[in-house]
Design an enzyme around this catalytic site. Structure first.
Site, PDB file in Angstrom:
ATOM      1  N   CYS A 197       0.870  -1.334   0.020  1.00 24.04           N
ATOM      2  CA  CYS A 197       0.124  -0.054   0.042  1.00 24.04           C
ATOM      3  C   CYS A 197       0.871   1.332   0.031  1.00 24.04           C
ATOM      4  O   CYS A 197       0.447   2.430  -0.411  1.00 24.04           O
ATOM      5  CB  CYS A 197      -0.920   0.037   1.347  1.00 24.04           C
ATOM      6  SG  CYS A 197      -1.869  -1.475   1.195  1.00 24.04           S
ATOM      7  N   HIS A 236      -3.328   6.850   3.138  1.00 26.29           N
ATOM      8  CA  HIS A 236      -3.795   5.500   2.579  1.00 26.29           C
ATOM      9  C   HIS A 236      -5.416   5.224   2.996  1.00 26.29           C
ATOM     10  O   HIS A 236      -5.639   5.350   4.229  1.00 26.29           O
ATOM     11  CB  HIS A 236      -2.645   4.453   2.880  1.00 26.29           C
ATOM     12  CG  HIS A 236      -3.171   3.174   2.396  1.00 26.29           C
ATOM     13  ND1 HIS A 236      -3.620   2.829   1.127  1.00 26.29           N
ATOM     14  CD2 HIS A 236      -3.416   2.106   3.053  1.00 26.29           C
ATOM     15  CE1 HIS A 236      -3.806   1.750   1.077  1.00 26.29           C
ATOM     16  NE2 HIS A 236      -3.887   0.988   2.368  1.00 26.29           N
ATOM     17  N   ASN A 294     -10.082  -0.802   0.335  1.00 23.99           N
ATOM     18  CA  ASN A 294      -8.505  -0.761   0.306  1.00 23.99           C
ATOM     19  C   ASN A 294      -7.862  -1.131  -1.235  1.00 23.99           C
ATOM     20  O   ASN A 294      -8.156  -2.322  -1.349  1.00 23.99           O
ATOM     21  CB  ASN A 294      -7.977  -1.407   1.385  1.00 23.99           C
ATOM     22  CG  ASN A 294      -6.430  -1.266   1.169  1.00 23.99           C
ATOM     23  OD1 ASN A 294      -5.712  -0.847   0.452  1.00 23.99           O
ATOM     24  ND2 ASN A 294      -6.057  -1.840   2.511  1.00 23.99           N
TER      25      ASN A 294
HETATM   26  N1  ACO Z   1     -18.087  -9.380   9.195  1.00 27.39           N
HETATM   27  C1  ACO Z   1     -18.543  -9.577  10.505  1.00 27.39           C
HETATM   28  N2  ACO Z   1     -17.720  -9.918  11.501  1.00 27.39           N
HETATM   29  C2  ACO Z   1     -16.614  -9.900  11.023  1.00 27.39           C
HETATM   30  C3  ACO Z   1     -16.157  -9.731   9.697  1.00 27.39           C
HETATM   31  C4  ACO Z   1     -16.817  -9.075   8.718  1.00 27.39           C
HETATM   32  N3  ACO Z   1     -16.566  -8.967   7.653  1.00 27.39           N
HETATM   33  N4  ACO Z   1     -14.761  -9.799   9.944  1.00 27.39           N
HETATM   34  C5  ACO Z   1     -14.371 -10.025  11.187  1.00 27.39           C
HETATM   35  N5  ACO Z   1     -15.174 -10.115  11.789  1.00 27.39           N
HETATM   36  C6  ACO Z   1     -15.457 -10.610  13.346  1.00 27.39           C
HETATM   37  C7  ACO Z   1     -14.395 -11.303  13.826  1.00 27.39           C
HETATM   38  O1  ACO Z   1     -14.374 -12.601  13.517  1.00 27.39           O
HETATM   39  C8  ACO Z   1     -14.320 -11.129  15.116  1.00 27.39           C
HETATM   40  O2  ACO Z   1     -15.179 -11.941  15.603  1.00 27.39           O
HETATM   41  P1  ACO Z   1     -15.053 -12.691  17.441  1.00 27.39           P
HETATM   42  O3  ACO Z   1     -14.661 -11.446  18.269  1.00 27.39           O
HETATM   43  O4  ACO Z   1     -15.969 -13.621  17.381  1.00 27.39           O
HETATM   44  O5  ACO Z   1     -13.611 -13.368  16.962  1.00 27.39           O
HETATM   45  C9  ACO Z   1     -14.902  -9.576  15.403  1.00 27.39           C
HETATM   46  O6  ACO Z   1     -15.531  -9.278  14.045  1.00 27.39           O
HETATM   47  C10 ACO Z   1     -13.977  -8.617  15.697  1.00 27.39           C
HETATM   48  O7  ACO Z   1     -13.003  -8.640  14.975  1.00 27.39           O
HETATM   49  P2  ACO Z   1     -11.602  -7.606  15.029  1.00 27.39           P
HETATM   50  O8  ACO Z   1     -10.518  -8.161  14.150  1.00 27.39           O
HETATM   51  O9  ACO Z   1     -11.420  -7.335  16.601  1.00 27.39           O
HETATM   52  O10 ACO Z   1     -12.332  -6.502  14.234  1.00 27.39           O
HETATM   53  P3  ACO Z   1     -11.586  -4.869  14.366  1.00 27.39           P
HETATM   54  O11 ACO Z   1     -12.605  -4.035  14.846  1.00 27.39           O
HETATM   55  O12 ACO Z   1     -10.273  -4.991  14.506  1.00 27.39           O
HETATM   56  O13 ACO Z   1     -11.729  -4.668  12.862  1.00 27.39           O
HETATM   57  C11 ACO Z   1     -10.122  -4.830  10.629  1.00 27.39           C
HETATM   58  C12 ACO Z   1     -11.040  -5.616  11.863  1.00 27.39           C
HETATM   59  C13 ACO Z   1     -11.396  -3.969  10.107  1.00 27.39           C
HETATM   60  C14 ACO Z   1      -9.615  -5.700   9.644  1.00 27.39           C
HETATM   61  C15 ACO Z   1      -9.198  -3.900  11.344  1.00 27.39           C
HETATM   62  O14 ACO Z   1      -8.292  -4.554  12.249  1.00 27.39           O
HETATM   63  C16 ACO Z   1      -8.187  -3.221  10.259  1.00 27.39           C
HETATM   64  O15 ACO Z   1      -8.571  -2.329   9.706  1.00 27.39           O
HETATM   65  N6  ACO Z   1      -6.802  -3.510  10.398  1.00 27.39           N
HETATM   66  C17 ACO Z   1      -6.107  -3.199   9.392  1.00 27.39           C
HETATM   67  C18 ACO Z   1      -6.032  -3.784   8.293  1.00 27.39           C
HETATM   68  C19 ACO Z   1      -5.188  -3.073   7.045  1.00 27.39           C
HETATM   69  O16 ACO Z   1      -5.556  -1.655   7.076  1.00 27.39           O
HETATM   70  N7  ACO Z   1      -4.707  -3.596   6.101  1.00 27.39           N
HETATM   71  C20 ACO Z   1      -4.152  -2.781   5.189  1.00 27.39           C
HETATM   72  C21 ACO Z   1      -2.929  -3.127   4.602  1.00 27.39           C
HETATM   73  S1  ACO Z   1      -3.261  -4.186   3.131  1.00 27.39           S
HETATM   74  C22 ACO Z   1      -2.048  -4.227   2.098  1.00 27.39           C
HETATM   75  O17 ACO Z   1      -0.928  -3.856   2.410  1.00 27.39           O
HETATM   76  C23 ACO Z   1      -2.099  -5.185   0.920  1.00 27.39           C
END
Ligand code: ACO
Length: 332
Positions: free
Chosen positions: A117, A257, A287
């Protein structure tokens, strides 16, 4: 004889997005998720999906043609093509060489960079060096991705986040003191394990087993990437402003980003910068990795949000883990 260092700026921008839209509601019938979860946790409402016949180089070429038209340059003017991508058409030839052939650019060097990214910022910084030292006059920098082709559509943790697209910039010499004032690049390779596409390289060559076990898809520890992002986005912004001899009070506009609305809002809060100065379009595209920043910059320009003389900060993070920032005194 010493070389004269030239000022380098963006003199043309263009972007291209696939037409097909996949909404959060569409995703509800693919994985166990909801529009509400995706919107509140990420800010994304829909994303663009390329069709089976479209590769990264196709999106990149379309974006490049628009940037060239915007800058008023032809294929004969281009001295270098840099494509930032984590989803190249193939391992080799590079996507940049494929784009070169598509554009009919005869006399140029061309190569890809893989900084996920952060790739577009890496590309700008590298391109700037070639021009500032006099080794090139016109550099085409592209961020292009077809991430939806490497998403596991059974993994709700990742498939809801990504989209496809491309953005391109033409870099040329600008009046002294304008254009890219400073850029900063960084990486924390020891955190690379948090965001990987494990198979298909020399560590894990493609086999039936790697395909069956989903190792050709994105694997992400979202929480760890999130932690990294909320720390590095404000730090990278502050540091690049300092490098340019400026303060956060001198920032007119930030194009971050576009990974997650909460990450951007947290950075804005720590920098004490109002939301009117920060561009976000991730609700429409998700993203798009290296394409996120150039597509967002192109849209911000189209909407008239950036004026000549504005100090514009680009800041990003991504797999690697990598990070980068640059501040541009907008010169057009
Ligand atoms: N729909 C419903 N529930 C979901 C989903 C979904 N799509 N995805 C995850 N959940 C659930 C999980 O299973 C978890 O359930 P559990 O508590 O029963 O285990 C719950 O939701 C909470 O999950 P978290 O991981 O705590 O959710 P969080 O609020 O942290 O959000 C997210 C997750 C959006 C992925 C966040 O961590 C994030 O944005 N991280 C950064 C990712 C990123 O920016 N990547 C960029 C780089 S990409 C590249 O370089 C190619």
């Amino acid at each position: 004889m010493g070389r004269t260092v030239k000022s380098v700026g963006i003199t043309g921008m263009g972007s291209h997005l696939p037409e097909r839209i996949l909404t959060n509601y569409d995703l509800e019938s693919i994985v166990d998720t909801s529009d509400e979860w995706i919107r509140t946790r990420t800010g994304i409402s829909e994303r663009r999906i390329s069709d089976a016949d479209t590769a990264t180089s196709d999106l990149a070429t379309a974006a490049a043609l628009k940037a060239m038209e915007d800058a008023g340059v032809t294929a004969d003017d281009i001295d270098a093509i840099i494509v930032a991508t984590a989803t190249p058409d193939m391992a080799f030839p590079s996507t940049a060489c494929i784009v070169q052939s598509n554009l009919g650019v005869k006399e140029a060097f061309a190569f890809d960079i893989e900084a996920a990214c952060t790739g577009f910022i890496y590309g700008l910084s590298i391109g700037e060096k070639f021009i500032s030292t006099g080794d090139a006059k016109t550099v085409l920098v592209i961020g292009a991705e077809t991430l939806t082709k490497v998403c596991n559509w059974e993994d709700r943790n990742t498939c809801v986040l990504f989209g496809d697209g491309a953005g391109a910039a033409i870099l040329r010499e600008v009046e002294s003191g304008w254009g890219i004032l400073a850029s900063l690049l960084g990486a924390e390779g020891w955190k690379g394990k948090f965001l990987t596409l494990p198979a298909g390289g020399s560590r894990m060559p493609a086999t039936l087993e790697t395909v069956k076990s989903g190792k050709h898809f994105i694997h992400m520890n979202g929480g760890e990437v999130y932690k990294f992002a909320v720390g590095i986005m404000p730090t990278a912004t502050l540091k690049v402003m300092e490098k340019a001899g400026l303060t956060t009070g001198d920032i007119d506009f930030i194009v971050p980003h576009q990974a997650n609305k909460r990450i951007v809002e947290s950075a804005a809060k720590r920098l004490k910068i109002g939301s009117e100065k920060i561009f976000m379009n991730l609700n429409k595209y998700g993203n798009m990795s290296s394409a996120s920043i150039p597509v967002a910059l192109d849209e911000a320009l189209e909407q008239g949000l950036i004026k000549k003389g504005d100090n514009v900060v680009l800041v990003g993070f991504g797999a690697g883990l990598t990070w980068g920032s640059c501040v541009i005194k907008w010169s057009r």
